[in-house]
Scaffold this active site. Sequence first.
Site, mmCIF file in Angstrom:
data_model
loop_
_atom_site.group_PDB
_atom_site.id
_atom_site.type_symbol
_atom_site.label_atom_id
_atom_site.label_comp_id
_atom_site.label_asym_id
_atom_site.label_seq_id
_atom_site.Cartn_x
_atom_site.Cartn_y
_atom_site.Cartn_z
ATOM 1 C CG ASN A 1 -1.947 -1.071 1.214
ATOM 2 O OD1 ASN A 1 -2.566 -1.290 0.175
ATOM 3 N ND2 ASN A 1 -2.158 -1.757 2.324
ATOM 4 C CG HIS B 1 4.358 -2.683 5.346
ATOM 5 N ND1 HIS B 1 4.424 -1.338 5.639
ATOM 6 C CD2 HIS B 1 3.046 -2.987 5.234
ATOM 7 C CE1 HIS B 1 3.189 -0.853 5.702
ATOM 8 N NE2 HIS B 1 2.340 -1.834 5.446
ATOM 9 C CG HIS C 1 0.177 -6.380 3.524
ATOM 10 N ND1 HIS C 1 -0.435 -6.403 4.751
ATOM 11 C CD2 HIS C 1 0.394 -5.062 3.245
ATOM 12 C CE1 HIS C 1 -0.596 -5.163 5.199
ATOM 13 N NE2 HIS C 1 -0.094 -4.332 4.300
HETATM 14 P P1 5GP Z 1 -0.615 -0.968 5.782
HETATM 15 O O1 5GP Z 1 -2.060 -0.605 5.847
HETATM 16 O O2 5GP Z 1 0.280 0.152 6.245
HETATM 17 O O3 5GP Z 1 -0.217 -1.544 4.462
HETATM 18 O O4 5GP Z 1 -0.449 -2.173 6.781
HETATM 19 C C1 5GP Z 1 0.084 -2.063 8.046
HETATM 20 C C2 5GP Z 1 -0.105 -3.414 8.719
HETATM 21 O O5 5GP Z 1 0.709 -3.452 9.884
HETATM 22 C C3 5GP Z 1 -1.537 -3.688 9.162
HETATM 23 O O6 5GP Z 1 -2.016 -4.874 8.527
HETATM 24 C C4 5GP Z 1 -1.424 -3.830 10.682
HETATM 25 O O7 5GP Z 1 -2.274 -4.824 11.209
HETATM 26 C C5 5GP Z 1 0.054 -4.158 10.884
HETATM 27 N N1 5GP Z 1 0.602 -3.694 12.137
HETATM 28 C C6 5GP Z 1 0.491 -2.437 12.665
HETATM 29 N N2 5GP Z 1 1.138 -2.357 13.834
HETATM 30 C C7 5GP Z 1 1.678 -3.589 14.051
HETATM 31 C C8 5GP Z 1 2.464 -4.118 15.107
HETATM 32 O O8 5GP Z 1 2.809 -3.445 16.092
HETATM 33 N N3 5GP Z 1 2.867 -5.413 14.993
HETATM 34 C C9 5GP Z 1 2.517 -6.190 13.919
HETATM 35 N N4 5GP Z 1 2.964 -7.447 13.903
HETATM 36 N N5 5GP Z 1 1.766 -5.711 12.908
HETATM 37 C C10 5GP Z 1 1.348 -4.435 12.969
#
Ligand code: 5GP
Length: 115
Positions: A86, A99, A101
């Site tokens: 994203n 990151h 997924h």
């Molecule tokens: P984004 O929306 O930025 O692509 O995804 C961020 C992801 O990071 C989300 O799926 C969220 O659940 C995960 N996430 C956020 N904070 C933490 C954390 O402290 N530990 C872990 N393991 N995942 C996290």
Amino acid sequence: MATIFTKIIKKEIPSDIVYQDDQVTAFRDIRPATPVHILIVPNKEIPTVNDITPEDEPLIGHMFTVAKKVAEQEGVAESGYRLLLNCNRDANQEVFHLHMHLFGGRQLGPMIVRK
Ligand code: 5GP
């Protein structure tokens, strides 16, 4: 200020790390959307895809090699999986540390909801 993912990479806060080397760390998402939901993260802080530079190309390539390894490790290489990044607001990026997924472990349906 270190990102939450840098704290995970440095093991300053707990997480379920499934792979780590000197360039990349992979750990389970805290709010898994699928039975297998892993985040593959460069150890270096790159906020978004927009901040990737040509010097980062080997690192970005390495993220895919790690994704493949993790998919095998998690038993989804043959059944299939989805890799997704994203970038910024319209993609709902939450954490500003690049990151990838890795989603798998069930039928994932269409790539995106059509409107
Ligand atoms: P984004 O929306 O930025 O692509 O995804 C961020 C992801 O990071 C989300 O799926 C969220 O659940 C995960 N996430 C956020 N904070 C933490 C954390 O402290 N530990 C872990 N393991 N995942 C996290």
